[in-house]
Design an enzyme around this catalytic site. Structure first.
Site, PDB file in Angstrom:
ATOM      1  N   PHE B 310       0.813  -1.210   0.000  1.00 10.57           N
ATOM      2  CA  PHE B 310       0.000   0.000   0.000  1.00 10.57           C
ATOM      3  C   PHE B 310       0.852   1.269   0.000  1.00 10.57           C
ATOM      4  O   PHE B 310       0.519   2.255  -0.624  1.00 10.57           O
ATOM      5  CB  PHE B 310      -0.972  -0.014   1.181  1.00 10.57           C
ATOM      6  CG  PHE B 310      -2.067  -1.023   0.995  1.00 10.57           C
ATOM      7  CD1 PHE B 310      -2.936  -0.912  -0.086  1.00 10.57           C
ATOM      8  CD2 PHE B 310      -2.227  -2.090   1.850  1.00 10.57           C
ATOM      9  CE1 PHE B 310      -3.947  -1.850  -0.297  1.00 10.57           C
ATOM     10  CE2 PHE B 310      -3.232  -3.027   1.650  1.00 10.57           C
ATOM     11  CZ  PHE B 310      -4.085  -2.911   0.575  1.00 10.57           C
ATOM     12  N   GLU B 375      -1.841   4.314  16.701  1.00  7.66           N
ATOM     13  CA  GLU B 375      -1.750   3.029  16.019  1.00  7.66           C
ATOM     14  C   GLU B 375      -1.920   1.925  17.050  1.00  7.66           C
ATOM     15  O   GLU B 375      -1.411   2.017  18.158  1.00  7.66           O
ATOM     16  CB  GLU B 375      -0.384   2.920  15.294  1.00  7.66           C
ATOM     17  CG  GLU B 375      -0.121   1.583  14.613  1.00  7.66           C
ATOM     18  CD  GLU B 375      -1.210   1.168  13.635  1.00  7.66           C
ATOM     19  OE1 GLU B 375      -1.572   1.968  12.755  1.00  7.66           O
ATOM     20  OE2 GLU B 375      -1.728   0.021  13.761  1.00  7.66           O
ATOM     21  N   ASP B 403      -5.894   1.753  20.564  1.00  2.00           N
ATOM     22  CA  ASP B 403      -6.987   1.721  19.591  1.00  2.00           C
ATOM     23  C   ASP B 403      -7.586   3.117  19.477  1.00  2.00           C
ATOM     24  O   ASP B 403      -7.854   3.770  20.482  1.00  2.00           O
ATOM     25  CB  ASP B 403      -8.060   0.718  20.058  1.00  2.00           C
ATOM     26  CG  ASP B 403      -9.110   0.485  18.994  1.00  2.00           C
ATOM     27  OD1 ASP B 403      -9.791   1.451  18.586  1.00  2.00           O
ATOM     28  OD2 ASP B 403      -9.250  -0.668  18.545  1.00  2.00           O
ATOM     29  N   MET B 404      -7.801   3.570  18.265  1.00  3.73           N
ATOM     30  CA  MET B 404      -8.226   4.954  18.062  1.00  3.73           C
ATOM     31  C   MET B 404      -9.596   5.239  18.650  1.00  3.73           C
ATOM     32  O   MET B 404      -9.972   6.374  18.851  1.00  3.73           O
ATOM     33  CB  MET B 404      -8.239   5.280  16.570  1.00  3.73           C
ATOM     34  CG  MET B 404      -9.360   4.588  15.807  1.00  3.73           C
ATOM     35  SD  MET B 404      -9.255   4.917  14.055  1.00  3.73           S
ATOM     36  CE  MET B 404      -7.956   3.788  13.572  1.00  3.73           C
ATOM     37  N   GLU B 419      -6.762   6.749   6.873  1.00  2.00           N
ATOM     38  CA  GLU B 419      -6.917   6.037   5.589  1.00  2.00           C
ATOM     39  C   GLU B 419      -7.551   4.681   5.891  1.00  2.00           C
ATOM     40  O   GLU B 419      -6.963   3.645   5.652  1.00  2.00           O
ATOM     41  CB  GLU B 419      -5.575   5.889   4.863  1.00  2.00           C
ATOM     42  CG  GLU B 419      -4.446   5.322   5.688  1.00  2.00           C
ATOM     43  CD  GLU B 419      -3.256   4.921   4.806  1.00  2.00           C
ATOM     44  OE1 GLU B 419      -3.440   4.680   3.598  1.00  2.00           O
ATOM     45  OE2 GLU B 419      -2.152   4.837   5.342  1.00  2.00           O
ATOM     46  N   GLU B 428     -14.070  -1.245   5.827  1.00  4.01           N
ATOM     47  CA  GLU B 428     -13.086  -1.485   6.883  1.00  4.01           C
ATOM     48  C   GLU B 428     -13.478  -0.721   8.149  1.00  4.01           C
ATOM     49  O   GLU B 428     -12.667  -0.491   9.032  1.00  4.01           O
ATOM     50  CB  GLU B 428     -11.674  -1.150   6.385  1.00  4.01           C
ATOM     51  CG  GLU B 428     -11.240  -2.127   5.283  1.00  4.01           C
ATOM     52  CD  GLU B 428      -9.842  -1.858   4.734  1.00  4.01           C
ATOM     53  OE1 GLU B 428      -9.130  -1.011   5.285  1.00  4.01           O
ATOM     54  OE2 GLU B 428      -9.478  -2.519   3.741  1.00  4.01           O
TER      55      GLU B 428
END
Lengths: 627, 627
Positions: B310, B375, B403-404, B419, B428
């Site tokens: 990616f 992240e 975890d966001m 993203e 996702e």
């Protein structure tokens, strides 16, 4: 006609609401109603999912489950869900609120009942989200889905002068149910509660319902008339339909009537009365729409129970005896009857019913006979030997214990008698067996039977189809599995719950003795065209056969020529892996093969119109018949 | 345009007969033909199955297999079966003789080849028994099925004055193939050898072929023209089609030309030349029509290889950088650029490409920034920490390892960069993630991206569909199994081998930050109507997305607005458990749901027009996306 057995159809009283549930059940019971049909959630309780305070905490949203015992919840209450909800509203918040509401009701229903009845109602064809939210989700119990027999709009419109005939085209409610059922993947938990309407639709539209899983008939007091004695009675056409539905489905009743008019008991009495007056016991009761794997008597040895069932057929062996009598008369001139001995070979003797028929025929015709009985099943040979030693003592019967395709008798036969026919005629491999045995028949000898023919028609039969469809699935698995092992199999079933889409047509014919030049080829391929006279769904075919025993003596399970009283054969059911949705006027082109290999025989089938399906049971993968 | 890589398409020479097979192969090789296409059975040998002496004993019915090595049989010969046979003859003995003949040929083919090429030819729509006998039976290798691009009758009729325009309605040969394929249940062994004809059909009819499993192009010498130098060339339209087919399928060629005219080499040279001249390497080569399970980065931790793939996208991060630059310009007045520090939060930092984009944007705009990078993947944190310690030394970047949806930053952000988008936009779970993270965004803060939209269109895509269809099956099993585990799953694939039945339409849209009143409901339900412009088959849907990063800076894989050079996303493929046969003009009504529960999100789908299907992936049984 008086009923032989007393049947008491159960009636549930439909209530718009129930303030005091135990009292309503008690009251209904006094009018002989065995249960009440009520909304699962009491209207007095508020429900709200989006705004506070109800959004973030659970509150009491209906009456307590302690009002009734769990047995009472299961047997005295049919719980209605989804009253006044629209799960297919184009307005997002109405749809979402409806989803939340009905999910809460379903969840409470699961809390109350494990296998009881839920009830809901279809009001339009656009029910995709309803089918998804409710129809797909339920995994146990029964959901009765109320559908009117004709569209209420039709009645309304017929009173309005401003609407011409051409504008009367309204959706047939069968389509509502069909959409609901298709989207819900034919979930076996879903059953129809068919509400009779004042309007009676065309015959074809009524027949179409006979293939659906009808479980209840809904009768509203306003379709009743009042007779001379002031009692409620149904119009003649409704009476006939109610009795036809009861005979087909043994369904129960939901009565919609004002509980306060004091006459509920009269309606219930009338329903009981009309059912009891028209009821006759079906001799095949208990076998209705129950799938059976066809016997393979050539490969497996039949057991004693199976022999007994077939030997008890009230007409089959009488007709065999008649055929043998007729054949003896034709072969033996009157003056030779005391001198000439006719050789009869019974191939596949079982426990001896055909031997008995032959001996009886000999007695009634006064023709002398010698009977060879060929049988391969060592267990049946025990019975036959006992009969020879104890009953048939005059030495007329000789037992040959071997496979009929290989035996070597001391003399040739005048008459070869067999009963190797299955529900589809040749499906127990009578052609292969008799082709092998016919070399022992004299040049001008007679085979009884001398001909068999199979017939077939397209069908929609929800109950048998669902059995095949779910045979693969573990009940606890959420997976959807369709496999050739069960869907490409040929079944036998006493099919009552079925809609015959078109009349049967002839499929394959076999003649005995077979005079075709060697090598005889018993493979077949035929295409047959049928037509749908109405929008409907096809999920398979029904198969039948008839056979000529001798001259005009026949046995038939073809519906138009069924031998009276014959019980030995149910029809075949041949499924399609996926139901096919048909439009009125659609041609249905069926391709059917009988395939023959060294060790097996099998059928293959597919359709090429109006859509193309894969070839079913290719190479006999789902259902080989072993030679 | 010059080709970057040399491709050499292989050409097989089609011979009506081959007397001396090794010599013919040698001769063809001299004209650069890599193989010959010949009847598997030599015409000189008699074949008979019904009469003596051939009925009861096996005799030599063709040339010996020792003529060639098994490698030569596999690579130098395409074996033709069924020449001049009619397996669907209404005349019983012709049909049966044809069945026996082709079975013998198939059996010999299996003897010669394990995975080689067979070749046969369709000449009519009525091919049910052919499909059954050949199409269902082959289990390995490849059967090339020759189908003409337009009906030969059309050409014949156009020369005859006695046939009016209205009588010109002849079957389109696509229907021949479609019937064959449907009856054979889409057997993956069957491939199309498309024979180009002088007549070129309408554009739509050509596109329809792009969904079929085309493996070879058949070119007959009579469709070639002769150029000024007396060399054979294809007409312009044929040239374009040949190159389009080659780009889509990488197919090989079968050349039908008189082997004795001495110019075979010229035809082969021309074919090679036109392909090479028009060839450009596809940057996604190797991924064509290969089904992949969509990533679930929220549930699984991505690995290093995936990150690398990616990160190597040539345009994606440039556009992200542009969007951040634009946002910084808009938020920071020119006079404050040296004093005001903008807070950028990168949620889902991976190995840091968005941090790099943010730092670059800061540099180019001369705006001061502080970057928080969030992240959850412990392996990516290794990389990020290394970058902070080795590359981003000025303290502008701060890592928050969590975890966001749960993190708690010391200050609120001006710009939230993420993203989290999949091929279908929200698949996702970007809505769920960003709804959780947006509380850390200042009141007037900017989310990059600020909007994502999914799109969908009906499709026929034989290769990807077949992969899903056969995923459940053991290759040695004869059982036909269709299960929800593979058929009710959403896939990602670079779809080249597909026919798009109608244009894409918008499905679901999500906006960030989401200003909906709490609780935010990210479930969705939409119905979309499409239309078939031609008879065809639908076996699923293709899904795309586009996203607005900031203002007019967008990323898109929607075919009409695809971002140039963007490689990070292939489209979605969403199958139907059973292919749906469509008629020209049919409306297709798609119902699509995005469902949200505590621990998972999933899609459900069904169609209600022209037929009703079951609801796919009910309750996420085939494909849950774990939160």
């Amino acid at each position: 006609m008086a009923s032989e057995h007393k049947v008491i159809p159960s009636v549930s009283l439909y209530l718009n609401a129930a303030c005091d549930l135990p009292k309503e059940i008690e009251k209904a019971a006094k009018s002989n109603c065995s249960s009440v049909t009520v909304p699962i959630v009491h209207w007095n309780f508020n429900r709200e999912f989006v705004r506070e305070p109800l959004r973030s905490k659970h509150v009491q949203f209906t009456r307590s489950d302690l009002l009734l015992s769990s047995s009472q919840w299961a047997h005295k209450v049919i719980s209605r869900i989804g009253d006044n909800l629209d799960l297919d509203s184009p307005i997002d918040h109405i749809r979402k609120q409806s989803e939340r509401t009905i999910r809460q009701e379903m969840s409470f229903a699961e809390h109350l009942l494990q296998t009881g009845y839920l009830y809901t109602r279809l009001t339009k064809a656009n029910c995709t989200n309803f089918a998804r939210t409710v129809g797909c989700a339920l995994a146990r119990g029964t959901l009765l889905v109320e559908v009117p027999l004709s569209n209420p709009k039709l009645t309304q419109n017929s009173w309005r002068r401003d609407i011409g005939e051409e504008e009367q085209e309204v959706e047939n409610p069968w389509h509502w149910w069909n959409n609901f059922r298709m989207h819900a993947d034919g979930n076996a938990v879903l059953k129809v509660a068919l509400e009779l309407t004042a309007d009676m639709p065309a015959q074809d539209e009524i027949y179409r319902w006979l293939g659906e899983p009808i479980d209840a008939i809904v009768l509203s007091s306003n379709i009743f008339l009042t007779n001379a004695n002031n009692y409620p009675v149904l119009p003649k056409a409704h009476q006939l339909l109610v009795n036809r539905l009861f005979r087909t489905f043994g369904c129960h009743f939901i009565l919609k009537a004002n509980p306060n008019n004091g006459h509920i008991g009269n309606y219930v009495d009338y329903i009981r009365h009309t059912i009891q007056q028209n009821y006759t016991r079906d001799p095949a009761q208990g076998y209705e729409d129950y799938l059976q794997i066809p016997l393979q008597p050539l490969y497996d040895n039949l057991d004693s129970v199976t022999y007994e069932v077939f030997e008890n057929d009230p007409v089959k062996y009488i007709l065999y005896q008649n055929a043998i009598e007729q054949a003896l008369f034709d072969r033996v001139p009157e003056e030779e009857r005391e001198t000439k001995t006719s050789i009869i070979m019974v191939v596949g003797g079982g426990r001896g019913p055909l031997v008995r028929a032959a001996l009886n025929a000999s007695k009634t015709t006064k023709c002398k006979v010698k009977v060879y009985v060929i049988e391969k099943n060592p267990n049946a040979i025990v019975t036959l030997t006992a009969h020879i030693n104890e009953l048939w003592l005059d030495g007329k019967v000789e037992l040959i214990s071997t496979d009929m395709r290989e035996f070597n008798p001391p003399e040739k036969a005048d008459i070869l008698v067999s009963e190797l026919l299955g529900s589809f005629g040749d499906n127990e491999l009578s052609p292969e067996c008799l082709d092998g045995a016919q070399k022992h028949l004299k040049e001008n000898g007679i085979s009884i039977p001398c001909q068999s023919t199979s017939y077939i028609n397209p069908v929609f039969a929800s109950k048998v189809y669902n059995q095949a469809r779910t045979a693969e699935r573990n009940i606890h698995s959420k997976d959807r599995i369709i496999s050739s092992r069960h869907m490409e199999q040929v079944y036998v079933a006493y099919q009552k719950n079925s809609y015959h889409i078109d009349d049967p047509q002839e499929l394959f014919q076999f003649v005995h003795p077979n005079k075709d030049t060697d090598p005889i080829d018993n493979s077949r391929y035929k295409t047959i065209q049928f037509r749908a006279s109405i929008d409907c769904v096809m999920n398979g075919f029904t198969g039948y056969f008839d056979t000529v025993l001798y001259k005009d003596i026949t046995l038939s399970i073809h519906p138009f020529t069924h031998t009276k009283g014959l019980l030995s054969w149910f029809s075949m059911f041949i499924p399609l892996t996926e139901p096919v949705q048909l439009k009125k006027g659609d041609a249905i082109m069926l391709h059917f093969w009988r395939c023959v290999a060294t060790h097996k025989v099998w059928y293959e089938w597919c359709i090429s119109e109006p859509v193309k399906t894969h070839v079913h049971n290719f190479d006999g993968r789902g259902h080989p018949i072993w030679q």
